[in-house]
Scaffold this active site. Sequence first.
Site, short mmCIF file in Angstrom:
data_model
loop_
_atom_site.label_atom_id
_atom_site.label_comp_id
_atom_site.label_asym_id
_atom_site.label_seq_id
_atom_site.Cartn_x
_atom_site.Cartn_y
_atom_site.Cartn_z
CG HIS A 282 -4.58 3.73 5.22
ND1 HIS A 282 -5.26 4.41 6.19
CD2 HIS A 282 -3.29 3.74 5.60
CE1 HIS A 282 -4.41 4.85 7.11
NE2 HIS A 282 -3.20 4.44 6.78
CG ASP A 345 -0.31 5.95 4.98
OD1 ASP A 345 -0.70 5.50 3.88
OD2 ASP A 345 -1.09 6.45 5.81
CD GLU A 346 -1.14 5.62 9.75
OE1 GLU A 346 -1.02 6.27 10.80
OE2 GLU A 346 -2.15 5.70 9.03
CB ALA A 347 1.34 -1.19 5.19
CG ASP A 348 0.50 -0.27 11.31
OD1 ASP A 348 1.53 0.06 10.69
OD2 ASP A 348 -0.16 0.54 12.01
#
Length: 542
Positions: A282, A345-348
């Site tokens: 993000h 979060d969501e550290a894809d």
Amino acid sequence: MAHGRDTLVRDGRARPCRRTLRLLGSLLLVGTGLSMTGAVPAQATAPTPLDRVIPAPASVAPGGSPYRITRGTHIHVDGSPEARGVAEYLAALLRPSTGYRLPVTDHGAGGIRLRLAQGPFGAEGYRLDSGRGGVTITAARPAGLFHGVQTLRHLLPAAVEKDTVQPGPWLIAGGTVQDRPRYGWRGAMLDVSRHFFTVDQVKRFIDQLALYKINKLHLHLSDDQGWRIAIDSWPRLATYGGSTEVGGGPGGHYTKAQYKEIVRYAASRYLEVVPEIDMPGHTNAALASYAGLNCDGVAPPLYTGTEVGFSSLCVGEESTYDFVEDVVRELAALTPGRYLHIGGDEADSTSHEDYVKFMDRVQPVVAEYGKTVVGWHQLTGATPATGALVQYWGLDSTSAEEKARVVKAAQEGTGLILSPADRVYLDMKYTRDTPLGLSWAGYVEVRRSYDWDPGAYLPGVPEGAVRGVEAPLWTETIEDSGQVEYMAFPRLPGVAEVGWSAAGSRDWERYKVRLAAQAERWKALGVEWYRSPQVPWGAAGR
Ligand code: TNX
């Protein structure tokens, strides 16, 4: 940064011509034969029952005569500047609609009294005693007095919220309310990154939170679409990284002075601001601002879409940690509160190994600058620092494995803030027909956001590990205050009650009646809300 986009907000708080309006109000009163000295008209309405309050108080004992606020009412405080501050806040709240002077004094008896005293109140509890001779709010701490004042507000007619003189009478039912919260963390989050919100818009939201005794404002200050806080050592973060938002609008950022003003205003309403810089994912707005933060040394363009999971800080690069330390240092210096949220979060686009390495390196920096780490619950996939809190945003369908990781962390001492997306995400649509919001966690109607118990939510979590609840409002589809309110109301008061009131005292059938009664207050305040068919609004819903 002027946003003239508050299309849904009625101009209910017209400020420039307040005096003219008040005069008009007085003339109207004369016209209807009512006296401004408070003479009760023959058809005087009964005072609001003591239990018609949100969040539901711990105990209520009605009895005795009501107290009536009149032209002669004083607000008495003893000594402390904080109690005086709460008294001045109360006076400012009551003056426009009552038209009374309501002087704050530190001597005398009767009237409204705010008292700091030892007692079983804890950090935020209070007792409110009301009878013919006056109303006394007693608390051990100023925050308790402030929450007691919110209860007093709920007990007065909704017209008290208006900005022009109203007829009254201003009666407060007789009896005693004793109250203290179940959880110390009762939060709301505003995503000011996907769409930027001005200082005035944030203040408006703060006032709405305070009415329901919410005590944390979590600000999501950075994301792919915008960096919203000035950092002196990396100026392009704000000036360039903050220059747009979802949909390509002009975005914006807070100068340090503006941010301090938000923090000050929140503190005056007994809310602690929890700033979040989301890392290592993000981060497109930061990566676009400084080429050196990218592993390949090339800055990506600014981003105005709504995808997630495509950006990552360069975990293997030393200068990344200089960046993080500078940001944490400057943000901590702006933060009198205890917490600093580091996202996670969501550290894809970050490998698991890199994610763990990054969190091991960054959490001690937060501690070094005197703050407690908060992270989204993915942090439990790394090693949460001692004393860290994680914010759980899973849903019923979250995998057993992911839930087990969170439960295990809680058993090992990590505190939990519960924000289950299919219960309290304020950006979820209410139904298929809701014009705003997302639906990846399903539709969240009012009852669903109210009817759950944080204490029993994740089986296996020790009782003391749950620190409270928080309702996040992500703003991919939300652009102005009216839209914020439409998504927050009426779910937000329910989340406030989930966080404040004992599980055994909560019951949807009774709650929905109390909730319906709030509608007159929202109307008086000019607050938008969703007319859920689950709530018996009556005439106020029109
Ligand atoms: C998930 S919840 C996100 C956000 C989105 C949100 C939209 C979380 C920690 N991350 O990036 O804005 O869904 O509902």
